[in-house]
Design an enzyme around this catalytic site. Structure first.
Site, PDB file in Angstrom:
ATOM      1  CB  SER A   1      -0.959  -0.053   0.994  1.00 28.86           C
ATOM      2  OG  SER A   1      -1.840   0.970   1.246  1.00 28.86           O
TER       3      SER A   1
ATOM      4  CG  HIS B   1      -5.941  -2.360  -0.028  1.00 26.61           C
ATOM      5  ND1 HIS B   1      -4.992  -2.240  -1.045  1.00 26.61           N
ATOM      6  CD2 HIS B   1      -5.268  -1.357   1.168  1.00 26.61           C
ATOM      7  CE1 HIS B   1      -4.136  -1.287  -0.504  1.00 26.61           C
ATOM      8  NE2 HIS B   1      -4.088  -1.016   0.774  1.00 26.61           N
TER       9      HIS B   1
ATOM     10  CG  ASP C   1      -7.166  -2.572  -3.648  1.00 27.16           C
ATOM     11  OD1 ASP C   1      -7.869  -1.511  -3.248  1.00 27.16           O
ATOM     12  OD2 ASP C   1      -5.963  -2.819  -3.617  1.00 27.16           O
TER      13      ASP C   1
END
Length: 882
Positions: free
Chosen positions: A722, A857, A824
């Site tokens: 991320s 995610h 995601d």
């Protein structure tokens, strides 16, 4: 065998003959007088070099424990030639001083141990104390709710036993209790000293002279069909962290969506249910609803009226729906069939998460049954004692229990019929003067621990024991981050509510922390946090005392006394909401939901990976070494995610991920502690990341032994998830500068997991998200960076122009792996875009792309052992080993 002096002194160990295994009798014990059996009066040895010279009862029970028949006989080996395996025995350091075993490290067990340590003992009578608990941390359970609100950190309310007991003689053993075999209930000859033995799950056996049962109670979750599968309890630190993880997952799944809202169902409205409802509703605000179910028509029926009234007022003022007079008959996962029937219009929520359906049945006349939807179900009703399952199978009633499975005790806290066993806390069934069972609360256990410690001292020193008398000091409950209720028993009708009650509650709990050292640390920490909040409040008050200037020609609005500006509470008025990571208020206070739970560095018991925290120039890192490391091995420099605003290498998910990655890959791990925004805006995190890489590339400045002995600087990898993947990319770009890294250092690979990139123009499927997402991404990016042009900043949009494209194409990594997640919705398309653009930019290295199906995610931190989590980890490991 006789004790030479007082009954608590262990005898010296005579060199008795070995008892032949082939001669052990197998006949049932029946009514034989075991104490007159000459076999028991001899010492013998279990295995080679392990003397068995215990007093009569424990020796008898040790033999019985080795028998699988449960008929009270002794085990007979299959043949006379079969060797007898030695049993692992806990080694007491002193053979003469009394031995006290305390089972359970909650308020009762830990505080009893500390009480024993604080008393004045004759030098030959001070007991040896061992404390056994299945966790490595003491948990101040009344403050678990503050973990969800982010008001406290894990170390504050869950310090390790090692830390708490480091300045004492108390020994700590992390293990679970498997079996109790007390022997102090047998008729014994004068001078017999052993109280019994405890069998632990690890196989270790502890022989003791005195036993304290403080095991507490476990949540009873398997109450109705589906509750064990779908509901979560909230009684332990692990429970609280699991609930925190689930809430964050739900917040992440709802990220950027106006509907549906998060729905949390809480079953039970006693103290725990009310405190959970108040805390979670305050956390979710308008993004979720709490549905609270109670079989009674009142909440907290045993609470003082003042606390109950304060709780009702808070619950009615928040986004909480009360279902009073109902009980849950079953819990099911919503299915497609449910959707088609119209009962559950939106059961499927983002990938593998589904709504749960609770069937509510009326407990009061006049109510009708109904169903309820929920994303998360928390179960706060029912508990079960651990003692019944620990009773010996051949003597299931050796410890007297009441109908609830609690131990029946005398007023002195001694177990009835057992003169060397005490029971306290939730394990004990002690009644007050009116005959009513004492409640299972922290203050009861806290007070019982004081009496148990004293009575142990009295028993060992031949003094009379004191009867326990409970003094009700009042009751407290938290109702949110700045709200609580306290009713003191010594002032009738007095209830402190709101911020005053909240401050008083924290002060009381700070004073009740286990040790003086921890008390001071927690007090300083809480005082510092309060001072920061207070300073921000004062600054805001000073600023608000000056009327805002208005442009010329608009004075009418400013001077009209009939329309003054509405005053808002700066502590509750949101300046910036960065869900699910943090919320910034206009007072300047930063609230990070869930706080910053951490795990200490050390040796991971499951994998053997060793970690430690060290300084890395201007930054800090947590370095990991795989077990049995030999020769030169790769180095993985890792950057955690969290939107640049939360997280650290010590966060449980990050730490566990690195432990697993290092164990699987056999590489050295270097996880960087970088500074977080908005307190430290970018490029602070980029600078810290670079410092971490430089430190690893110079072998820790030539001083880190793990790197000096094992680091292969020709195989250095940058890995991030991320926001950490964004940092990894920008670190790789920085490494391309001439002389940036020492000669001989090779960046073999760059692995970007669910990378955080964006841009002013939507790419691929991002167009379907609408313009509000682009606006949100712009706001959040500007929130974390000091100076920027917005989403056209090459640090977040690495192919925005020719210069950025050239810089990205020139990263000095031989291979790049990009990992995306199918669900995601916010970053998947941008990860695919990065892979396409890097390939088209002229990058000369190898490119790989990998997609995890059916997950969202950063799923792997919560689902590391799932099929998708293992698959992602194996792909990363293969990338490192290639």
């Amino acid at each position: 065998m006789r004790c030479r002096a007082s009954p608590w002194i262990r005898p010296s160990l005579p060199a008795g003959p070995r008892f032949p295994t082939s001669a052990r009798p197998r006949s049932p014990l029946g009514s034989r007088n075991l104490w007159k059996n000459p076999i028991f009066k001899n010492s013998w040895t279990i295995g080679v070099g392990v003397p068995n010279v215990f007093a009569l009862p424990s020796r008898m029970f040790r033999c019985m424990a080795s028998s699988g028949s449960g008929d009270g006989g002794f085990a007979r080996p299959a043949s006379t030639d079969e060797a007898v395996a030695p049993l692992p025995l806990y080694s007491w350091p002193d053979k003469q001083r009394p031995r006290v075993c305390i089972l359970g490290g909650g308020f009762g067990g830990l505080y009893t141990a500390l009480r024993l340590e604080s008393l004045v003992w004759p030098s030959d009578k001070k007991p040896q104390v061992v404390l056994v608990d299945q966790s490595d941390r003491f948990v101040f359970k009344p403050m678990l709710y503050e973990l969800l609100s982010g008001e406290v950190d894990v170390w504050e309310i869950a310090p390790s036993f090692t830390e708490l007991l480091k300045n004492t003689s108390v020994q700590f053993v992390r293990d679970s209790v498997k079996l109790l075999r007390p022997s102090d209930h047998f008729r014994r000859e004068p001078g017999e000293c052993t109280g019994g033995v405890v069998h632990l799950e690890s196989g270790t056996i502890i022989e003791y002279d005195w036993l304290v049962l403080a095991l507490g109670a476990e949540a009873k979750i398997d109450v109705v069909p589906g509750s064990a599968e779908y509901a979560l309890p909230f009684t332990t630190l692990e429970d609280a962290l699991r609930v925190e993880s689930k809430l964050k997952l739900l917040e992440r799944k709802r990220f950027g969506k106006s509907s549906p809202t998060i729905e949390v169902a809480i079953v039970g409205l006693g103290y725990s249910g009310v405190e959970l409802a108040a805390t979670i509703s305050e956390r979710l605000k308008n993004t979720g609803t709490v549905k609270a179910i109670n079989v009674q028509t009142t909440i907290c029926p045993t609470a003082p009226q003042g606390n109950r009234d304060a709780a009702v007022k808070v619950l009615e003022s928040r986004n909480i729906q009360l279902f009073l007079g109902y009980f849950v008959s079953c819990i099911n996962e919503a299915s497609t069939a449910d959707d088609s029937s119209g009962t559950v219009p939106d059961s499927e929520v983002d990938g593998d998460h589904k709504k749960l359906i609770l069937d509510l049945q009326p407990a009061e006349r006049g109510l009708k049954g109904q169903t309820m939807e929920a994303d998360l179900v928390l179960w706060t009703v029912g508990s079960t004692s651990q003692i019944p399952r620990l009773q010996p199978p051949d003597a299931p009633y050796v410890i007297p229990l009441n109908g609830r499975g609690q131990v029946e005790t005398e007023e002195t806290l001694l177990v009835k019929g057992h003169p060397r066993t005490f029971a306290i806390g939730d394990s004990a069934a002690l009644r007050d003067a009116s005959g009513k069972l004492l409640p299972a609360t922290a203050q009861v256990a806290f007070q019982q621990a004081d009496f148990a410690g004293w009575n142990l001292w009295a028993a060992i020193n031949d003094r009379p024991l004191l009867p326990f008398r409970f003094q009700n000091l009042g009751e407290m409950m938290t109702l949110g981050r700045n709200d609580a209720a306290i009713t003191a028993s010594f002032i009738e009708g007095l209830t402190l509510e709101g911020p005053l009650g909240h401050a008083a509650r924290k002060l009381v709990y700070c004073l009740r922390m286990p040790t003086d050292e921890h008390r001071v640390k927690v007090g300083v920490s809480w005082l510092t946090k309060t001072a920061i909040d207070s300073l921000a409040s004062v600054q805001n008050a000073v600023a608000s005392s000056f009327p805002p200037q208005t442009p010329m020609g608009d004075s009418g609005a400013a001077t009209n006394p009939s329309s003054p500006p509405a005053a808002m509470d700066p502590h509750s008025e949101v300046a910036f909401d960065f869900l699910p990571y943090l919320c910034q208020y206009k007072s300047g206070r930063i609230h990070r939901p869930g706080g910053s739970p951490t795990v200490p560095a050390g040796t991971d018991p499951a994998t053997g990976v060793v970690s430690k925290d060290v300084r890395a120039g201007p930054a800090s890192v947590r370095i990991y070494l795989p077990p049995g490391a030999t020769g030169k091995i790769p180095v993985v420099v890792y950057f955690h995610g969290g939107g640049f605003v939360v997280g650290s290498p010590a966060r449980p998910g990050t730490h566990n991920y690195l432990v697993d990655l290092v164990a699987r890959s056999g590489a050295i791990g270097v996880s960087v502690y970088y500074r977080l925004a908005p307190e430290h805006k970018l490029p602070a995190a980029y600078d810290d990341a670079w410092a971490g890489l430089r430190w690893a590339a110079t072998l820790g400045g030539g001083e880190e032994p793990w790197l000096l002995d094992h680091a292969d600087l020709c195989r250095v990898f940058l890995v991030g998830c991320s926001a950490g993947a964004n940092i990894a990319h920008n670190t790789a770009v920085r490494a391309a500068a001439p002389g940036a890294l020492p000669d001989g250092v090779t960046l073999r690979g760059l692995a970007l997991v669910h990378p955080y990139f964006t841009g002013r123009e939507a790419v691929g499927g991002e167009a379907a998200l609408g313009p509000k997402i682009r606006e949100y991404m712009d706001r959040t990016w500007r929130f974390v960076v000091s100076e920027t042009v917005g989403l056209d900043d090459p640090r977040v949009c690495p192919f925005v122009d020719d210069a950025a494209r050239k810089a990205s194409a020139g990263i000095p990594c031989e291979r790049v792996l990009v990992c995306v997640a199918e669900n995601d919705f916010l970053l998947r398309e941008r990860g695919l875009w990065y892979h396409r653009e890097l390939k088209a930019s002229g990058y000369a290295g190898e490119l790989e792309i990998f997609e995890s199906k059916g997950v969202g995610h950063a799923f792997h931190f919560d689902l590391l052992d799932s099929e998708q989590g293992v698959e992602l980890q194996e792909r990363t490991v293969a990338f490192i080993k290639k």
